[in-house]
Design a protein around this motif. Structure first.
Motif, PDB file in Angstrom:
ATOM      1  N   GLN A  98      40.483  35.947  37.751  1.00 51.83           N
ATOM      2  CA  GLN A  98      41.696  36.194  38.529  1.00 51.83           C
ATOM      3  C   GLN A  98      41.569  37.432  39.408  1.00 51.83           C
ATOM      4  OE1 GLN A  98      44.186  35.085  40.042  1.00 51.83           O
ATOM      5  NE2 GLN A  98      45.969  35.114  38.712  1.00 51.83           N
ATOM      6  N   VAL A  99      42.050  37.285  40.629  1.00 51.10           N
ATOM      7  CA  VAL A  99      42.236  38.420  41.538  1.00 51.10           C
ATOM      8  C   VAL A  99      43.738  38.569  41.718  1.00 51.10           C
ATOM      9  CG1 VAL A  99      41.984  39.184  43.931  1.00 51.10           C
ATOM     10  CG2 VAL A  99      40.034  38.184  42.722  1.00 51.10           C
ATOM     11  N   LEU A 100      44.242  39.759  41.425  1.00 49.74           N
ATOM     12  CA  LEU A 100      45.690  39.986  41.460  1.00 49.74           C
ATOM     13  C   LEU A 100      45.933  41.490  41.581  1.00 49.74           C
ATOM     14  CD1 LEU A 100      48.266  38.065  40.911  1.00 49.74           C
ATOM     15  CD2 LEU A 100      48.365  39.201  38.693  1.00 49.74           C
ATOM     16  N   ASP A 101      47.050  41.853  42.195  1.00 49.64           N
ATOM     17  CA  ASP A 101      47.470  43.247  42.145  1.00 49.64           C
ATOM     18  C   ASP A 101      48.065  43.482  40.764  1.00 49.64           C
ATOM     19  OD1 ASP A 101      48.642  45.688  42.267  1.00 49.64           O
ATOM     20  OD2 ASP A 101      49.946  45.251  43.983  1.00 49.64           O
ATOM     21  N   ARG A 135      51.876  38.577  43.499  1.00 51.64           N
ATOM     22  CA  ARG A 135      51.506  39.826  44.186  1.00 51.64           C
ATOM     23  C   ARG A 135      49.982  39.933  44.309  1.00 51.64           C
ATOM     24  NH1 ARG A 135      53.427  45.664  41.977  1.00 51.64           N
ATOM     25  NH2 ARG A 135      55.470  44.648  42.202  1.00 51.64           N
ATOM     26  N   GLY A 136      49.495  39.704  45.503  1.00 54.65           N
ATOM     27  CA  GLY A 136      48.054  39.877  45.751  1.00 54.65           C
ATOM     28  C   GLY A 136      47.212  38.895  44.977  1.00 54.65           C
ATOM     29  N   ASN A 137      47.646  37.641  44.920  1.00 56.62           N
ATOM     30  CA  ASN A 137      46.936  36.644  44.108  1.00 56.62           C
ATOM     31  C   ASN A 137      45.837  35.974  44.915  1.00 56.62           C
ATOM     32  OD1 ASN A 137      46.147  34.529  42.408  1.00 56.62           O
ATOM     33  ND2 ASN A 137      48.227  34.272  41.593  1.00 56.62           N
ATOM     34  N   SER A 138      44.655  35.932  44.363  1.00 57.00           N
ATOM     35  CA  SER A 138      43.540  35.124  44.856  1.00 57.00           C
ATOM     36  C   SER A 138      42.705  34.817  43.611  1.00 57.00           C
ATOM     37  CB  SER A 138      42.736  35.881  45.926  1.00 57.00           C
ATOM     38  OG  SER A 138      41.671  35.093  46.412  1.00 57.00           O
ATOM     39  N   GLY A 139      41.437  34.547  43.771  1.00 56.07           N
ATOM     40  CA  GLY A 139      40.639  34.279  42.574  1.00 56.07           C
ATOM     41  C   GLY A 139      39.217  33.912  42.931  1.00 56.07           C
ATOM     42  N   VAL A 140      38.335  34.168  41.976  1.00 56.19           N
ATOM     43  CA  VAL A 140      36.906  33.890  42.138  1.00 56.19           C
ATOM     44  C   VAL A 140      36.538  32.757  41.191  1.00 56.19           C
ATOM     45  CG1 VAL A 140      34.599  34.840  41.745  1.00 56.19           C
ATOM     46  CG2 VAL A 140      36.388  36.276  42.786  1.00 56.19           C
ATOM     47  N   GLN A 162      39.979  31.811  46.216  1.00 57.54           N
ATOM     48  CA  GLN A 162      41.241  31.071  46.222  1.00 57.54           C
ATOM     49  C   GLN A 162      42.209  31.558  47.295  1.00 57.54           C
ATOM     50  OE1 GLN A 162      43.988  32.025  43.002  1.00 57.54           O
ATOM     51  NE2 GLN A 162      44.252  29.841  42.591  1.00 57.54           N
ATOM     52  N   ASP A 163      42.798  30.584  47.990  1.00 55.44           N
ATOM     53  CA  ASP A 163      43.961  30.858  48.834  1.00 55.44           C
ATOM     54  C   ASP A 163      45.192  30.629  47.984  1.00 55.44           C
ATOM     55  OD1 ASP A 163      46.092  30.897  50.563  1.00 55.44           O
ATOM     56  OD2 ASP A 163      45.430  29.170  51.773  1.00 55.44           O
ATOM     57  N   HIS A 164      45.826  31.740  47.569  1.00 57.91           N
ATOM     58  CA  HIS A 164      47.063  31.639  46.791  1.00 57.91           C
ATOM     59  C   HIS A 164      48.226  32.155  47.638  1.00 57.91           C
ATOM     60  CE1 HIS A 164      49.835  31.894  43.355  1.00 57.91           C
ATOM     61  NE2 HIS A 164      48.957  31.170  42.687  1.00 57.91           N
ATOM     62  N   ILE A 175      31.125  41.295  44.121  1.00 57.72           N
ATOM     63  CA  ILE A 175      32.221  40.901  45.018  1.00 57.72           C
ATOM     64  C   ILE A 175      33.192  42.070  45.116  1.00 57.72           C
ATOM     65  CG2 ILE A 175      34.197  39.315  45.291  1.00 57.72           C
ATOM     66  CD1 ILE A 175      32.510  37.300  43.555  1.00 57.72           C
ATOM     67  N   GLU A 176      33.567  42.442  46.343  1.00 63.37           N
ATOM     68  CA  GLU A 176      34.574  43.493  46.523  1.00 63.37           C
ATOM     69  C   GLU A 176      35.841  42.869  47.093  1.00 63.37           C
ATOM     70  OE1 GLU A 176      32.963  46.915  48.534  1.00 63.37           O
ATOM     71  OE2 GLU A 176      31.084  46.798  47.408  1.00 63.37           O
ATOM     72  N   TRP A 177      36.981  43.326  46.625  1.00 59.17           N
ATOM     73  CA  TRP A 177      38.245  42.738  47.068  1.00 59.17           C
ATOM     74  C   TRP A 177      39.345  43.794  47.080  1.00 59.17           C
ATOM     75  CZ3 TRP A 177      42.116  42.872  43.262  1.00 59.17           C
ATOM     76  CH2 TRP A 177      41.672  43.031  41.941  1.00 59.17           C
ATOM     77  N   ALA A 178      40.364  43.505  47.862  1.00 58.36           N
ATOM     78  CA  ALA A 178      41.512  44.414  47.914  1.00 58.36           C
ATOM     79  C   ALA A 178      42.785  43.600  48.099  1.00 58.36           C
ATOM     80  CB  ALA A 178      41.357  45.414  49.062  1.00 58.36           C
ATOM     81  N   THR A 179      43.802  43.951  47.356  1.00 51.09           N
ATOM     82  CA  THR A 179      45.103  43.307  47.541  1.00 51.09           C
ATOM     83  C   THR A 179      45.857  44.063  48.638  1.00 51.09           C
ATOM     84  OG1 THR A 179      46.111  44.656  45.800  1.00 51.09           O
ATOM     85  CG2 THR A 179      45.160  42.528  45.135  1.00 51.09           C
ATOM     86  N   PRO A 180      46.895  43.461  49.232  1.00 52.98           N
ATOM     87  CA  PRO A 180      47.576  44.108  50.365  1.00 52.98           C
ATOM     88  C   PRO A 180      48.154  45.486  50.034  1.00 52.98           C
ATOM     89  CG  PRO A 180      48.218  41.797  50.174  1.00 52.98           C
ATOM     90  CD  PRO A 180      47.434  42.117  48.938  1.00 52.98           C
TER      91      PRO A 180
END
Ligand code: MG
Length: 274
Positions: free
Chosen positions: A156-159, A142-147, A242-244, A127-132
């Motif tokens: 956790q996906v976060l900046d 700040r840049g919160n999402s999640g897998v 996740q939509d955070h 999975i590839e991801w990028a925060t704003p």
């Protein structure tokens, strides 16, 4: 001594003496090599099936045996969990995140996404991801999402680039359970990778658990969790993002099924001359 010198001077004579010895050696039964782990093959067995060939990933191209979860163009394979306030209808669960330039981006408060398919067994996820790029907020804001992979905690996906928060909630943390071993975060806006190994719980024929479920996570090429054990008995799951309420982006998502128990079973026969 005289005999030895004679043999050395006449190679044909030497060969005539050695041939019977070689024939005897060839007729001796070969000593079997020890069994390799698993008990089906011997060490160095030329008849063992060959590992099947897989073309490895290059850039945005997944490995040849991967199931592509997001192809850069469409969210057709994804849905959202409709809310009670949503109007009923055939598109009530349509994914509302934005697809653009090979990635998709969370539309804040449009709902988390999940794959319409479920995926069973042991797996390797990419999975590839990028925060704003534009940094807003701090900590968990700040840049919160999640897998989410069913049965395991949120990855956790976060900046987490120069952004402090509680450790089991920072990027690559197994939320509420384990912080990552190190903080391997890239800067905001830069693409980051998760490579995730899922091992499902195994039971013997009596139903006794002989192996707990395990999760391994590699963040940007760095091992941050190795074989974390969990009590989940789940054998399949969808993938949820996740939509955070932060516009986090995803791209190049794929999964490979792993045959951890008997990889020989999916191998190819050895060449005919073996
Ligand atoms: Mg999150």
């Amino acid at each position: 001594m005289v005999g030895f010198l004679l043999l050395m001077r006449h190679p044909l004579l030497l060969l005539a003496c050695l041939c019977p010895l070689m024939a005897i050696a060839q007729n001796q039964p070969k000593k079997e090599k020890p069994l390799a782990p698993g008990g089906k093959w011997h060490a160095n067995d030329p008849l063992r099936p060959r590992p099947r060939v897989v073309t490895p990933p290059t850039g945005q191209t997944p490995p040849s045996d991967a199931t592509i979860i997001f192809d850069g163009k469409s969210l057709a394979g994804w849905k959202r969990d409709p809310r009670k306030s949503d109007p009923a209808g055939k598109d009530a669960d349509a994914a509302l995140w934005t697809v653009k330039d090979g990635y998709f981006e969370c539309s804040p408060k449009s709902g988390s996404l999940r794959t319409r398919q479920k995926y069973a067994g042991d797996q390797q996820w990419h999975i590839e991801w990028a925060t704003p790029v534009e940094v807003k907020g701090n900590g968990q804001g700040r840049g919160n999402s999640g897998v989410f992979i069913g049965g395991f905690p949120e990855i956790q996906v976060l900046d987490s680039y120069q952004n402090d928060t509680y450790p089991d909630g920072q990027a690559a943390g197994l939320y509420g359970f384990y912080p990552p071993m190190v903080n391997a975060s890239r800067k905001p806006g830069e693409w980051q990778t998760y490579d995730i190994i899922v091992e499902r719980q195994k039971r013997d024929s009596s139903g006794k658990v002989i192996k707990k479920a395990r999760l391994t996570v590699i963040h940007n090429g760095i091992v941050v969790h190795l074989g974390r054990e969990f009590d989940t008995a789940a054998q399949e799951s969808d993938l949820q993002l996740q939509d955070h309420s932060n516009p986090v982006r995803y791209r190049n998502i794929w999964v490979r099924k792993l045959n951890l128990d008997d990889p020989d079973a999916e191998g190819t026969p050895p060449p005919a001359n073996k």
